[in-house]
Design an enzyme around this catalytic site. Structure first.
Site, PDB file in Angstrom:
ATOM      1  CG  HIS A 154      -2.101  -0.927   1.100  1.00 18.77           C
ATOM      2  ND1 HIS A 154      -1.950  -2.276   1.285  1.00 18.77           N
ATOM      3  CD2 HIS A 154      -3.415  -0.722   0.843  1.00 18.77           C
ATOM      4  CE1 HIS A 154      -3.124  -2.873   1.151  1.00 18.77           C
ATOM      5  NE2 HIS A 154      -4.031  -1.955   0.870  1.00 18.77           N
ATOM      6  N   GLY A 204      -0.783  -2.706  -5.364  1.00 14.76           N
ATOM      7  CA  GLY A 204      -1.901  -3.626  -5.220  1.00 14.76           C
ATOM      8  C   GLY A 204      -3.221  -2.937  -4.981  1.00 14.76           C
ATOM      9  CG  HIS A 205      -6.000  -0.292  -2.335  1.00 17.63           C
ATOM     10  ND1 HIS A 205      -6.700   0.704  -2.994  1.00 17.63           N
ATOM     11  CD2 HIS A 205      -6.838  -0.765  -1.380  1.00 17.63           C
ATOM     12  CE1 HIS A 205      -7.912   0.823  -2.445  1.00 17.63           C
ATOM     13  NE2 HIS A 205      -8.013  -0.071  -1.475  1.00 17.63           N
ATOM     14  CG  HIS A 275     -10.699  -4.870  -2.872  1.00 14.99           C
ATOM     15  ND1 HIS A 275     -10.733  -3.489  -2.825  1.00 14.99           N
ATOM     16  CD2 HIS A 275     -10.767  -5.291  -1.583  1.00 14.99           C
ATOM     17  CE1 HIS A 275     -10.818  -3.094  -1.557  1.00 14.99           C
ATOM     18  NE2 HIS A 275     -10.845  -4.166  -0.783  1.00 14.99           N
ATOM     19  CD  GLU A 327     -12.732  -5.397   2.283  1.00 11.50           C
ATOM     20  OE1 GLU A 327     -11.843  -4.886   1.578  1.00 11.50           O
ATOM     21  OE2 GLU A 327     -12.916  -5.071   3.464  1.00 11.50           O
ATOM     22  CD  GLU A 343     -14.760  -1.079   2.107  1.00 10.06           C
ATOM     23  OE1 GLU A 343     -13.880  -0.320   2.564  1.00 10.06           O
ATOM     24  OE2 GLU A 343     -14.517  -2.042   1.349  1.00 10.06           O
ATOM     25  CB  CYS A 345     -14.342   2.620   1.254  1.00 11.09           C
ATOM     26  SG  CYS A 345     -13.557   3.391   2.678  1.00 11.09           S
ATOM     27  CB  CYS A 420     -10.502   2.731   4.908  1.00 10.61           C
ATOM     28  SG  CYS A 420     -11.602   1.291   4.885  1.00 10.61           S
ATOM     29  CB  CYS A 421     -15.616   3.513   6.171  1.00 14.10           C
ATOM     30  SG  CYS A 421     -15.528   1.996   5.187  1.00 14.10           S
TER      31      CYS A 421
END
Length: 663
Positions: A154, A204-205, A275, A327, A343, A345, A420-421
């Site tokens: 990340h 990866g994200h 995801h 997710e 989610e 997010c 995160c949200c």
């Protein structure tokens, strides 16, 4: 009920999260000035500004996010707190939210969090290394593995949120301190990644892509746009080969490349996959890249993937995500209820992508989905008091539900292990006015309806309007021209996809205007004080799903205007639980405004019965199928009360459901 904005002076324009380049090839541009001054969204944003954002610094301190950055800066001692490598993003997303709120604050008023903002910016600058690198996890815990564990590390995701916070702060204040930190990290990434450089890889994200495009827009540095293009076009070539599960995760089998959209190049992709948040953050960046470069292949891919997502993988609330474990989107029409992930997010990411697509194409379908997600799948993520959150937003909570705690509970919680949200909600609400209106050379477009003022440049001058509305409770939208410009221009009003009937008045005179592709376009030589009133029919309705959605066979959902409704146990005194309720779809629906309920909501009232027990179900929940079922007859009818979905889980714990069986 509405609060009419006074004309007043035009507020100083503050660019929002998207500031398109002068040569961007788009149909529309965000309104140059946008301010929400009353009504529904004004109240939700007030709670965000007065409750949610102010609680951020103390929480970030108490759970360790700021401690970890102090460790990286060498100003604290002890152990790194938490196992997740992306905890810095909770700080930078909060900084972005606070920056947008700072821009929205009356210049005469003191912004309560200004000192916290300055303190966190100084901390980030102290933690940054001489070469520009900045991520506390790899500086403190795994210093020898920087830009090695790209699948789960990340680092580029953290850089992206840092950049977006810096851009927001620069636009709100004109200051360079956080922007300098972000540019130093971006320059280090540009020196590290790419052809002939030390690393040929992707994160990866996704997140860095859209952030780099916005950094290019803010600074004019072409290298950032080119780097975003590199990250987009290198995805889909199997670069994320580290097969182990995520750090601290218990996955028995690591997800494959489709989880990261690394199985096929974006330009060739036929469907959304993997995801949800990773995918939608990526697609936001791709849409930004298409806007700035005019790349028609990327635009076509975005339209293709949006079509796939909306027709086969989107819940009624606009929520996205079928599986808790990964997710991810799930398969086509795999849209469960109680196990829906949806989610918060993901809703934020969907709104961001849809707004970019609306600007890129000018088509109302993207604003239609944005509205559905905004009022339902997104807003449910934060409690009415602004203090508690939902990470997941299911469409059903069964009678007897037992929460196991943790982030995935269907019960609101003050914070999360993976938080995160909450700051994602904060930053979207703080910047929300910039998602509501747009301009082009021909005029002004209102995509979403909120009491406030909106304006910007058109061919030959500047125009501005005021909006007064009780939306979403009432369908009346009154628009008054404040700045008329020197010549004719077109005022465009979106007719929502759900709306079957509407009326239009121009200057108090009924107008026979037919929507064109979802837009009502009214062209005139406007003068200050001219008015237009759009009345949207707000009759409650029952909605059915595509028959391929197995989870809701024989069920309907209650909707009114842009709001999806649901039943909560607390509102049904005639039923011992919700799982046995059957709605009578022939009894009709009525509307009842309840100022005493949930801060004041309009409820939808219908008629239901309790399902009787089929013959043979004394101890065994199955029976031989019969053309004429026998057993205990259904109970007497009783009144059902459906509340707006966004307001569920704000009172006592209990069951909830959106989809109601009719037999």
């Amino acid at each position: 009920m509405s609060l009419s904005p006074s004309p007043g002076p035009t507020p100083t324009p503050v660019p929002g999260p998207i500031r398109l380049g002068e040569r961007a090839q788009v149909a529309l541009r965000p309104a140059e000035s946008a301010r929400v001054t009353g009504g529904f969204w004004h109240e939700r944003r007030r709670v965000n500004a007065e409750v949610s954002i102010p609680q951020g610094p103390a929480l970030l301190d108490s759970v360790g996010n700021l401690h970890n950055l102090r460790l990286a800066a060498g100003t604290a001692s002890g152990d790194y707190r938490g196992e997740l490598p992306f905890l810095d993003t909770d700080v930078t997303k909060w900084l972005e939210a606070a920056s947008w709120q700072l821009a929205d604050t009356d210049p005469k008023a003191e912004f309560a969090q200004a000192e916290d903002v300055d303190r966190m910016i100084r901390l980030l600058a102290e933690a940054q290394q001489a070469n520009g690198y900045l991520q506390s996890y790899y500086q403190v815990v795994r210093p020898g593995l920087r830009f090695v564990e790209l699948r789960w590390g990340h680092e580029l995701y953290c850089a992206g949120h840092l950049i977006q916070a810096a851009v927001a702060h620069h636009r709100a204040t004109g200051r360079e301190d956080l922007l300098t930190v972000a540019r130093r990290f971006a320059d280090h990434i540009d020196d590290t990644f790419g052809p002939g450089k030390p690393v040929d890889g992707i994160g990866g994200h996704a997140e860095i892509e859209t952030a780099l495009v916005e950094l290019y827009r803010e600074t004019g540095e072409r290298r950032y746009l080119d780097l975003a293009g590199y990250f987009v076009d290198r995805r889909g070539h199997g670069l994320l080969r580290d097969g182990r599960p995520m750090l601290g995760d218990a996955h028995a089998v690591a997800p494959g490349p489709a989880y990261f959209q690394d199985h096929v190049p974006v330009r060739e992709a036929e469907t959304v996959t993997g995801h949800v948040v990773r995918q939608l953050y990526l697609l936001s960046g791709v849409a930004d890249l298409a806007a700035e470069t005019g790349d028609q292949q990327l635009r076509a891919a975005m339209e293709r993937l949006w079509e796939s997502m909306t027709t086969t993988r989107t819940h009624l609330t606009g929520g996205l995500g079928a599986h808790h474990e990964s997710e991810d989107f799930g398969d086509p029409y795999e849209l469960p209820n109680e196990r829906a992930y949806c989610e918060t997010c993901a809703a934020v990411a969907s709104i961001q992508w849809n707004w970019r697509m609306a600007l890129l194409t000018g088509e109302t379908r993207y604003s239609d989905l944005l509205e559905r997600t905004l009022f339902n799948g997104f807003l449910s993520g934060v409690s009415l008091d602004g203090l508690r959150w939902l990470y997941v937003n299911p469409l059903r909570v069964r009678d007897g539900y037992e929460s196991q705690g943790g982030d995935n509970s269907a019960r609101r919680t003050p914070w999360f292990t993976c938080a995160c949200c909450p700051p994602n909600v904060m930053r979207l609400l703080a910047s929300l006015p910039h998602y509501l209106a747009s301009t082009d050379a021909d005029g002004l477009q209102l995509h979403q309806y909120a009491t406030g003022s909106y304006g910007g440049p058109v061919d030959g001058g500047r125009v501005a309007v005021r909006v007064d509305t009780d939306y979403p409770w009432q369908g009346r939208i009154a628009v008054t021209v404040d700045e008329a410009g020197p010549r004719e221009w077109t005022l465009s009003l979106r007719v929502p996809q759900w709306c079957e009937q509407y009326t239009l008045e121009v200057g108090a005179t009924p107008a026979e205007q037919v929507s064109q592709d979802g837009w009502l376009r009214i062209r005139a030589a406007w003068r200050p004080g001219d008015t237009v009133v759009l009345n949207l029919g707000m009759e409650p309705r029952l909605t059915e799903a595509d028959p391929r959605v197995d989870a809701v066979w024989g069920c309907v959902a209650v909707e009114r205007g842009p709001l999806v409704h649901c039943l909560e146990q607390v509102d049904q005194p005639g039923a011992p639980g919700l799982d046995d309720i059957v709605l009578d779809p022939t009894a009709g629906l009525t509307v009842r405004y309840r100022p005493d309920l949930l801060g004041g909501v309009t409820t939808v009232v219908g008629s239901g019965r309790l399902r009787g027990r089929p013959a043979g179900q004394d101890w065994w929940p199955y029976r031989v199928a019969r053309s004429t079922p026998t057993g205990t007859p259904d109970g007497a009818p009783f009144e059902l009360t459906a509340i707006p979905y966004y307001a569920w889980a704000n009172r006592e714990d209990g069951s909830m459901r959106v989809w109601l069986p009719t037999s």
